[in-house]
Design a protein around this motif. Structure first.
Motif, PDB file in Angstrom:
ATOM      1  N   PRO A 226       6.848  -5.490 -10.185  1.00 41.05           N
ATOM      2  CA  PRO A 226       5.921  -5.669 -10.979  1.00 41.05           C
ATOM      3  C   PRO A 226       4.356  -6.185  -9.512  1.00 41.05           C
ATOM      4  CG  PRO A 226       6.857  -7.144 -11.994  1.00 41.05           C
ATOM      5  CD  PRO A 226       7.571  -7.186 -10.862  1.00 41.05           C
ATOM      6  N   ALA A 229       4.239  -2.840  -8.090  1.00 41.90           N
ATOM      7  CA  ALA A 229       3.353  -1.646  -9.151  1.00 41.90           C
ATOM      8  C   ALA A 229       1.987  -1.732  -9.215  1.00 41.90           C
ATOM      9  CB  ALA A 229       3.685  -1.598  -9.963  1.00 41.90           C
ATOM     10  N   LEU A 230       1.299  -2.935  -9.156  1.00 42.76           N
ATOM     11  CA  LEU A 230       0.302  -3.931  -9.698  1.00 42.76           C
ATOM     12  C   LEU A 230      -0.554  -2.907  -8.156  1.00 42.76           C
ATOM     13  CD1 LEU A 230      -0.344  -6.857 -11.708  1.00 42.76           C
ATOM     14  CD2 LEU A 230      -1.068  -5.243 -11.722  1.00 42.76           C
ATOM     15  N   ALA A 233      -1.927  -0.128  -8.461  1.00 40.66           N
ATOM     16  CA  ALA A 233      -2.290   1.446  -8.811  1.00 40.66           C
ATOM     17  C   ALA A 233      -4.151   0.525  -8.685  1.00 40.66           C
ATOM     18  CB  ALA A 233      -2.258   0.191 -10.603  1.00 40.66           C
ATOM     19  N   THR A 245      -2.692   4.031 -13.920  1.00 35.70           N
ATOM     20  CA  THR A 245      -2.281   2.287 -14.794  1.00 35.70           C
ATOM     21  C   THR A 245      -1.910   2.528 -16.284  1.00 35.70           C
ATOM     22  OG1 THR A 245      -4.521   2.361 -15.886  1.00 35.70           O
ATOM     23  CG2 THR A 245      -4.394   1.319 -14.130  1.00 35.70           C
ATOM     24  N   LEU A 248       1.288   1.107 -15.810  1.00 39.54           N
ATOM     25  CA  LEU A 248       2.653  -0.474 -16.128  1.00 39.54           C
ATOM     26  C   LEU A 248       3.498  -0.440 -17.158  1.00 39.54           C
ATOM     27  CD1 LEU A 248      -0.453  -1.286 -14.448  1.00 39.54           C
ATOM     28  CD2 LEU A 248       1.491  -1.200 -13.021  1.00 39.54           C
ATOM     29  N   THR A 259      -0.349  -7.768 -15.069  1.00 36.39           N
ATOM     30  CA  THR A 259      -0.940  -6.988 -16.007  1.00 36.39           C
ATOM     31  C   THR A 259      -1.429  -6.197 -16.838  1.00 36.39           C
ATOM     32  OG1 THR A 259       1.221  -6.739 -14.643  1.00 36.39           O
ATOM     33  CG2 THR A 259       0.539  -4.179 -15.574  1.00 36.39           C
TER      34      THR A 259
END
Ligand code: C2E
Ligand code: MG
Ligand code: MG
Length: 708
Positions: A226, A229-230, A233, A245, A248, A259
Motif C-alpha cells: 500500500p 502504491a501511495l 499515486a 488515484t 488505490l 490512503t
C-alpha cells in the motif's frame, strides 16, 4: 527519485542478519550440546573405570592377604602339597591370572599350578614406583602395580615377626567387558538425547524462520505494497495525472485511512487546479477563452493536425475604433462594446461553421478564431465576411449608436507556417495590412506581407536623419476666403522624397514617425521651417497678413511642452503669434482633455490659433466643442466629398457651420474638389475652404506669389 535504502531492502537485510544470528546461536547450542555429551561420556567412563580399578585392587589386596596368611604355615614347613592346593584355590578365583609364591629371597616356590620346572627361579621385584598400601588392622603392607590392564599385588608372608616369603597375584581387568557394555548403553542414551535436542533446536529454528517469512509476507502485503502504491499515486499526482488515484484500494486499517485521506486530498487539489485553470484561461470581461487558453489549444490542435495532415485557419480580429470609444466615451463603455462584440462574434461563428471554431479574446480589442475542417481557406473567407458584417451592425449604447468596424488577418496551416507562434505572427501581420489598406476588411497572409513589414522596418530606419540629409521639404496648400475667393493663409504639409522609393506619403511616414518616437523632433523642425517661410509672405496693403497652419501630432501635445516649444520658435522667427495656426485632431484632444485645455489656453493667450482638424470623424459630437477652447474647425474631407449626394453630410456640414458661427469660431471646409461643392459651401455660409479645386499644395516660392 527512488530511495536506495528502501523499507523492503531494510527488512530483507534485517531478516537475513536475524537468520544468520539465529543459525549461529543454534549452531553454538548444538556444539555445546556435543561438548557436554563428550564430557559426560568421558567423565562417566573414567569414573567407572576408577571404580572398577579400585574394586580390583581391594579384591586383589584381600585375596593376597588371605592367601599370605593361609600359606604361612605350609611355607614354613615346606608342605608343598598344601601350598599347591592353596595356590590352586586362589588361581580358580574369578579374574586371577597368575599366583606366585616366593621365599624371603624372592625365589619362585609355587605358581599355583604346580609348575615345578621353574622352581627356584628368581622373580623380579615390582618396580620402585609401585604403590604401597601400608599395613593396617586388616593385614600386612601391600604393594600394587598396574601394568597394561593387569594388577600385580604383592603381600609379604609372615611367621610372627619374620618375613618368610612373598605372595604375588596378577589380576585381569575382569569387569572391562561389562564396563564396555555399560559405556555403550550410556553413549547410546546420550546420543539419543542429543539427537532429540538437535531435532527440537532445528524444529524451533524452522518455526522461527517460518514465522519470519509469514511476518515478512504480511508486512509486504499490508504495509509495503500500500505504501508503494501511495508513492506511485503521489508521483502521478505531482505530474497532474489525478485519475490514477482511482486505482488505490484503501483497506480498513491505518494505512487504508491514510490512503483515503490522500484520495480526498488529491480530489481537492484536482478541483482546485481545475478552478485555477478555468480562471487562468478565461477572459474575465467576455467569458471567452484568453490568450493562454488559445495558445494551448492551438498547440494541441497543431499536434493532432500534423499527425493526420489536417488544415486550420487562424483569424486575427482587431477592432478599428475601440481606442476612440475608450477615449471619448470612457472605458466602461469600451468594456460594454467588447462584451457585445464577443456575443456577436460567437453568434457569427456558430452561424457559419457550427462546432468547427474556437473563439478567444487575445487581449485588448483583439480576438482570435481557430477554424478547423476541410477547405478552411474558403470557409475562413466566408466567416470573415460574416464577422465583419456582425461588427459593422450599428450598436445602440447609452442613447447613442456606435458604428464600429474590424480588420481581420487570416493565416492557414500548414500552407503559411508550421508553428503556433509563426501562425499568430502571420495573422497579426495580415490584420495590420488589412488596417493600413483601409480598415473594415480582411486579408489573407501572403509572403508579400513579410516584405511589407520589412519595408516598414526599413522606412523607420531611413526616416532617421532624413530631414538632415535634405530629403524632406514643406509644401503649402492655400486656404481661401470663400466669400471673396482670396487666399488668406496656407497649411504646411510635409513631404519626404526617399532616395530609392521616391515620394513616401505622409499617411505612411507620419505614423511611423509617431510609433518610433521621431515625431516630436520632426514636428519642431516643421514648425520652425513653416514659420521661416511664412515670414516671407506679404498681403496686399490694408489686408491682414496670411497665416500659416501647421499640423501637430497628438504625441507632440501629449509630450507636454508644446506651448514652450511654440513660444521659443515664435520668438526666434519673429512671426507674430496671430499668423500661426496649429491643427490638432480630436483624438489628440480627447486623449487627455484637461491637458489639452491647459495647453490650448496657454497657446491662445500667446495669440496662436488652435484648430480642430478632420472634424466630424471622431466621436466628440458638437457639444464637445463648447468645452474645448478652440478657434476653429476644419470639416473633414470625407463629408465634403459626398456633400452634393448625401443629405446627411450636407446636414452635418451645415450644422457645424451654424454652430461655429454661434460660438464665434472659424470654419474651413477641407478637400473641395469641384465647383459644385465650392458653391454649395459658400451658399451655406462656410467662411473658408481648401482643396484641389482652388489649389494643390505648392512649394514655398509659389505659395508666396499667391498672396501678392
Ligand atoms: P491633413 O492635415 O488633413 O491635410 C490635408 C490633406 O488633404 C493633405 O494630404 C492634402 O494634400 C490633402 N488634400 C487637400 N485638398 C485635397 C483635395 O481636394 N482632394 C484630396 N484628395 N486631398 C486633398 P497630405 O499632404 O497627404 O497629408 C495627409 C495628412 O498627413 C495630413 O492631413 C496631416 O494629418 C498629416 N501631415 C502632413 N504633414 C504633416 C506634418 O508636418 N506634421 C504632422 N503632424 N502631420 C502632417
Ligand atoms: Mg491638417
Ligand atoms: Mg484634415
Amino acid at each position: 527519485m527512488r530511495p536506495h535504502w528502501t523499507l523492503h531492502r531494510q527488512l530483507l537485510v534485517g531478516m537475513l542478519l536475524g537468520s544468520a544470528v539465529l543459525v549461529m546461536v543454534f549452531a553454538g547450542l548444538i556444539w555445546r550440546e556435543q561438548q557436554s555429551f563428550v564430557a559426560l561420556r568421558d567423565g562417566g567412563e573414567r569414573m567407572i573405570s576408577d571404580l572398577i580399578r579400585e574394586g580390583t585392587e581391594q579384591r586383589g589386596i584381600t585375596l593376597a592377604r588371605q592367601y599370605a596368611r593361609a600359606v604361612a604355615n605350609p611355607l614354613y614347613f615346606l608342605d608343598f602339597e598344601r601350598i599347591g592346593e592353596l595356590g590352586g584355590h586362589v588361581q580358580d578365583q574369578d579374574g586371577v591370572l597368575e599366583v606366585l609364591l616366593t621365599d624371603a629371597e624372592g625365589r619362585r616356590i609355587s605358581d599355583g599350578r604346580g609348575d615345578l620346572a621353574r622352581f627356584g627361579e628368581p622373580v623380579p621385584a615390582l618396580p620402585t614406583e609401585a604403590r604401597r598400601v601400608p599395613a593396617g588392622p586388616s593385614g600386612a603392607e601391600a604393594v600394587l602395580h598396574w601394568a597394561e590392564a593387569q594388577l600385580q599385588v604383592e603381600v609379604p608372608v609372615q611367621m610372627g615377626e619374620h618375613r618368610i616369603g612373598r605372595v604375588r597375584l596378577v589380576l585381569g581387568d575382569a569387569d572391562s567387558a561389562s564396563m564396555a557394555v555399560w559405556g555403550n548403553t550410556v553413549e547410546q542414551v546420550l546420543r539419543d538425547n542429543q539427537r532429540a535436542h538437535v531435532f527440537w533446536l532445528l524444529a524451533g529454528m524452522g518455526l522461527i524462520v517460518l514465522l519470519a517469512v509469514i511476518g515478512f509476507w504480511l508486512f509486504r502485503r499490508n504495509v509495503l505494497a500500500p505504501l508503494q502504491a501511495l508513492g506511485r499515486a503521489a508521483a502521478a499526482v505531482e505530474q497532474g495525472r489525478y485519475a490514477e488515484t482511482r486505482a488505490l484500494q484503501p483497506r480498513s486499517d491505518e494505512i487504508g485511512d491514510l490512503t483515503r485521506r490522500f484520495i480526498h486530498m488529491t480530489e481537492a487539489v484536482a478541483r482546485h487546479e481545475r478552478e485555477v485553470r478555468r480562471i487562468a484561461c478565461t477572459d474575465a470581461l467576455t467569458g471567452l477563452g484568453n490568450r493562454l487558453a488559445l495558445s494551448e489549444s492551438l498547440e494541441s490542435r497543431l499536434l493532432t493536425l500534423r499527425a493526420n495532415s489536417g488544415e486550420l485557419a487562424l483569424l486575427f480580429i482587431d477592432l478599428d475604433d475601440i481606442k476612440r470609444v475608450n477615449d471619448t466615451l470612457g472605458h466602461p463603455v469600451g468594456d460594454e462594446v467588447l462584451v457585445e462584440i464577443a456575443v456577436r462574434l460567437t453568434a457569427a461563428c456558430e452561424a457559419v461553421v457550427p462546432d468547427a471554431t474556437e473563439l478567444a479574446r487575445f487581449g485588448g480589442d483583439e480576438f482570435v478564431v481557430l477554424l478547423v475542417g476541410n477547405a478552411v481557406r474558403q470557409q475562413a473567407a466566408v466567416l470573415a465576411q460574416a464577422i465583419l458584417a456582425a461588427v459593422h451592425r450599428p450598436m445602440p449604447l447609452r442613447e447613442r449608436e456606435l458604428n464600429l468596424s474590424a480588420s481581420i488577418g487570416i493565416t492557414v496551416f500548414p500552407d503559411d507556417a508550421a508553428s503556433a507562434e509563426q501562425l499568430i505572427k502571420n495573422a497579426d501581420m495580415a490584420m495590420y495590412q488589412a488596417k493600413t489598406s483601409g480598415k473594415g476588411r480582411f486579408k489573407f497572409y501572403t509572403r508579400a506581407l513579410d516584405e511589407e513589414v520589412e519595408r516598414r522596418v526599413r522606412l523607420e530606419h531611413d526616416l532617421r536623419g532624413a530631414w538632415e540629409r535634405g530629403e524632406m521639404n514643406l509644401v503649402f496648400q492655400p486656404v481661401y476666403d470663400l466669400t471673396d475667393g482670396r487666399a488668406v493663409g496656407a497649411e504646411a504639409l510635409l513631404r519626404w522624397k526617399h532616395p530609392d522609393l521616391g515620394l513616401v506619403p505622409p499617411s505612411v511616414f507620419i505614423g511611423i514617425a509617431e510609433e518610433s518616437g521621431q515625431v516630436e523632433a520632426l514636428g519642431e523642425r516643421v514648425l520652425r521651417e513653416a514659420m521661416r517661410v511664412a515670414m516671407g509672405w506679404v498681403a496686399p496693403p490694408g489686408l491682414p497678413a496670411p497665416f500659416v497652419a501647421v499640423n501637430v501630432s497628438p504625441r507632440q501635445l501629449a509630450h507636454g511642452d508644446l506651448p514652450q516649444v511654440v513660444e521659443r520658435a515664435l520668438a526666434e522667427s519673429g512671426l507674430p503669434a496671430q499668423r500661426l495656426h496649429l491643427e490638432l485632431t480630436e483624438t489628440a484632444i480627447l486623449r487627455d482633455e484637461a491637458q489639452a485645455t491647459t495647453a490650448f489656453t496657454r497657446l491662445r493667450s500667446l495669440g496662436v490659433g488652435v484648430w480642430l482638424d478632420d472634424f466630424g470623424t471622431g466621436f466628440s459630437g458638437l457639444s464637445h466643442l463648447r468645452r474645448v477652447p478652440v478657434d476653429g474647425v476644419k470639416i473633414d474631407r470625407s463629408f465634403i466629398t459626398d456633400l452634393l449626394r448625401d443629405p446627411n453630410d450636407l446636414a452635418l456640414t451645415t450644422g457645424v457651420i451654424a454652430m461655429a458661427h454661434s460660438l464665434g469660431m472659424a470654419v474651413v471646409a477641407e478637400g473641395i474638389e469641384s465647383e459644385g461643392q465650392h458653391d454649395l459651401l459658400r451658399e451655406r455660409g462656410c467662411p473658408m475652404g481648401q482643396g484641389f479645386f482652388m489649389a494643390r499644395p505648392l512649394d514655398a516660392a509659389a505659395t508666396g506669389r499667391i498672396f501678392g
